[in-house]
Design a protein around this motif. Structure first.
Motif, short mmCIF file in Angstrom:
data_model
loop_
_atom_site.label_atom_id
_atom_site.label_comp_id
_atom_site.label_asym_id
_atom_site.label_seq_id
_atom_site.Cartn_x
_atom_site.Cartn_y
_atom_site.Cartn_z
N ILE A 186 31.56 42.27 37.77
CA ILE A 186 31.48 41.17 36.82
C ILE A 186 31.81 41.71 35.44
O ILE A 186 31.21 42.67 34.98
N ARG A 187 32.77 41.08 34.74
CA ARG A 187 33.21 41.57 33.44
C ARG A 187 33.14 40.46 32.39
O ARG A 187 33.58 39.33 32.65
N LEU A 188 32.57 40.80 31.25
CA LEU A 188 32.64 39.98 30.06
C LEU A 188 33.48 40.78 29.07
O LEU A 188 32.97 41.55 28.27
N ARG A 189 34.80 40.66 29.23
CA ARG A 189 35.71 41.57 28.53
C ARG A 189 35.87 41.18 27.06
O ARG A 189 35.90 39.98 26.73
N ARG B 17 30.57 45.26 31.37
CA ARG B 17 30.96 45.14 32.77
C ARG B 17 29.76 45.53 33.64
O ARG B 17 29.06 46.49 33.35
N ARG B 18 29.52 44.76 34.71
CA ARG B 18 28.43 45.05 35.63
C ARG B 18 29.01 45.28 37.03
O ARG B 18 29.81 44.50 37.52
N GLY C 150 36.42 52.76 33.38
CA GLY C 150 36.02 51.53 32.71
C GLY C 150 36.96 51.04 31.64
O GLY C 150 36.88 49.88 31.23
N ILE C 151 37.87 51.88 31.16
CA ILE C 151 38.73 51.49 30.05
C ILE C 151 39.79 50.48 30.51
O ILE C 151 40.03 49.46 29.86
N SER C 152 40.41 50.75 31.65
CA SER C 152 41.42 49.83 32.15
C SER C 152 40.82 48.46 32.41
O SER C 152 41.39 47.42 32.03
N GLU C 153 39.63 48.42 33.05
CA GLU C 153 39.00 47.15 33.39
C GLU C 153 38.61 46.35 32.15
O GLU C 153 38.56 45.13 32.20
N ALA C 154 38.33 47.05 31.05
CA ALA C 154 37.90 46.35 29.83
C ALA C 154 39.06 45.92 28.95
O ALA C 154 38.98 44.87 28.29
N TYR C 155 40.15 46.69 28.95
CA TYR C 155 41.16 46.46 27.92
C TYR C 155 42.58 46.24 28.43
O TYR C 155 43.44 45.84 27.65
N ASP C 156 42.86 46.51 29.71
CA ASP C 156 44.27 46.48 30.12
C ASP C 156 44.87 45.09 30.12
O ASP C 156 46.09 44.94 30.20
N TRP C 157 44.07 44.03 30.02
CA TRP C 157 44.63 42.69 29.88
C TRP C 157 45.46 42.56 28.62
O TRP C 157 46.31 41.66 28.51
N LEU C 158 45.23 43.45 27.65
CA LEU C 158 45.98 43.40 26.40
C LEU C 158 47.45 43.76 26.59
O LEU C 158 48.31 43.28 25.87
#
Length: 508
Positions: A70-73, A77-78, A412-420
């Motif tokens: 579960i991500r609140l980007r 992230r959980r 964790g970096i890709s999951e948090a920011y790669d949407w950019l």
């Protein structure tokens, strides 16, 4: 420090996920109104992927391991992880990542970790001796502390005023008062006392009280161990010493820096010199080692034939370099731009080729017959594929790919920011294969004979292994007949099945 209420903020988000998945079961399994809302369920109606207000909320569940993500980007992230092999196998784990890589909370069967660098870090675990121990710091590097349940360990530090720290840096224990005014170190039965580190101090052997070293830099320093004696006056200008004192051929050295220095063993089998140190140096041990530096670091040649750690190395810096040892060989051109390296370690054979900053590749052949292949064309593309001993494959490729790190350094970096930056990505694991474009402008996933595809607002498509359906504007169903896999199965066509069972004479 234990963060007892860390799960509470997630109850609302988890409830939202449940409502989105159960309250909208009247929606098709594949439904895409991205960036507002997107869901993907399996053919039994179980959650696979969910996006709400992309990229803010993303939820997915691994269909194999049943791990929940579960991500609140990009904030938090959980993860709910079952038998995570990267931690303690056999125990379920729950992990929270905050503004990755700064914040982390994780607990499993034997360990709890919490950190938000540089504000705090807390670890509670079972040590190798079976005893529970805790370690923490706050406002790095100001406050440090820890305990062990048997009471043998209870330490605290407040930099730079006072600290008493076990297993810190390379020492078994470090104690300081008003650092660097006084520091005490302990390692391997030796204790060092440092005054205005590193300028003054002395060290002793704990058992005998023998003084092993003393210094008051830059005026004087002396080291006197079992095999080595070294003395300096007006460091670094004048120094001399002896190594291999108890051996059959002691080696004597002296140096008047930077002008000239000399090294020679008593038998003459080992000898060397240095001139304008470190620019010109030569060392030879007859039949075993040679080392030559000219205009250091421009040119070096070194050959070491020792059985334990042989080395063959030369370079003309920065143009070309060559290194060969028992477990690796390497070429380097135009340092540090081009590298070609091969390592043979206990886990397998690894090859690396670097053409910085634009391209690098890493290939590993494991001793367990697994393989790991990684290629990166920076900042455009990367591909990472792991093949396991049973032949199953897991991998991904991504376009674009500007983040240069992978594995634990990128956790964790890709999951948090790669949407950019991600324009397109494909990920696969066994018979599960998924592809998506930026903001899910096109998305597809195949799991065995179940295929799902969609374009926001325009259409979605599902082949569940039995029937195929195309839904215009996400809602209007257009049946497309039996599944492609079913139509290719002779059992789905009675006539074809009979033909296959009782071939005609003509077919014979």
């Amino acid at each position: 420090m234990r963060s007892p209420g860390v799960r509470r903020p997630w109850r609302g988000l988890i409830l939202l996920a449940i409502l989105a998945c159960t309250g909208c079961t009247w929606l098709p399994n594949e439904f895409n109104l991205s960036p507002l809302y997107r869901q993907r369920l399996d053919k039994d109606g179980n959650l696979l992927e969910l996006d709400v207000l992309w990229p803010l909320i993303h939820i997915e569940k691994d269909p194999v391991d049943q791990d929940l993500d579960i991500r609140l980007r990009p904030f938090v992230r959980r993860l709910e992880i079952s038998e995570d092999e990267n931690w303690i196998a056999g125990y379920d784990a729950v992990e929270y990542q905050y503004l990755a890589p700064l914040g982390l909370y994780r607990r499993d069967g034997e360990q709890t970790r919490s950190r938000f660098f540089p504000l705090w870090s807390y670890t509670d675990r079972i040590g190798s001796d079976g005893l529970r121990e805790t370690d923490w710091y706050a406002l790095f590097p100001l406050f440090w502390g820890g305990t062990r349940e048997d009471g043998e360990e209870d330490y605290f530090g407040f930099f730079p005023f006072y600290a008493d720290l076990p297993n810190f840096l390379i020492q078994e224990r470090i104690t300081y008062i008003l650092f660097p005014l006084y520091t005490r170190t302990k390692k391997s039965g030796r204790t060092g006392h440092h005054i205005l580190w590193p300028l003054g101090g002395w060290g002793v052997r704990d058992e005998t009280g023998e003084v092993l070293w003393a210094r008051a830099l830059p005026f004087f320093s002396r080291t006197d161990h079992t095999e080595t004696t070294h003395t300096t006056i007006l460091w670094p200008f004048i120094s001399w010493g002896v190594t291999n004192k108890s051996g059959p051929d002691p080696v004597h050295r002296w140096l008047i820096w930077p002008f000239f220095g000399r090294t020679e063993s008593e038998s003459g089998r080992a000898w060397g010199w240095t001139f304008l140190n470190p620019f010109f140096q030569y060392l030879e041990i007859e039949g075993r080692r040679k080392k030559l530096d000219l205009f250091w670091p421009i040119f070096r040649y070194e050959e070491d034939l020792s059985e334990s750690s042989p080395v063959y190395q030369w370079w003309v810096w920065p143009l070309v370099a060559r290194t060969v040892t028992n477990d690796q060989w390497a070429w380097n051109f135009l340092w540090p731009l081009i590298w070609w390296q091969e390592y043979d370690d206990p886990e397998g054979l690894q090859q690396q080729r670097w053409f910085l900053p634009f391209y690098w590749t890493v290939n590993r052949d494991g001793v367990d017959e697994s393989t790991d292949d990684f290629d990166h064309v920076w900042p455009v593309y990367h591909r990472d594929v792991v093949t396991y001993p049973d032949g199953t494959e897991e991998g991904e490729w991504s376009l674009l790919s500007p983040f240069p790190y992978r594995d634990s350094t990128a956790r964790g970096i890709s999951e948090a920011y790669d949407w950019l930056w991600t324009l397109a990505r494909r990920r696969w694991r066994g018979d599960d294969d998924r592809f998506e474009l930026f903001a899910h402008l096109y998305s597809s996933r195949t799991r065995g004979d179940h295929v799902q595809k969609s374009v926001p607002f325009l259409f979605n498509y599902e082949d569940d292994g039995e029937d195929r359906v195309l839904r215009l504007f996400q809602f209007i169903p257009i049946p497309l007949g039996p599944s492609a896999s079913k139509s290719n199965d002779p059992a789905s066509d009675p006539a074809a099945a009979e033909q296959a069972t009782n071939p005609s004479e003509d077919s014979e």
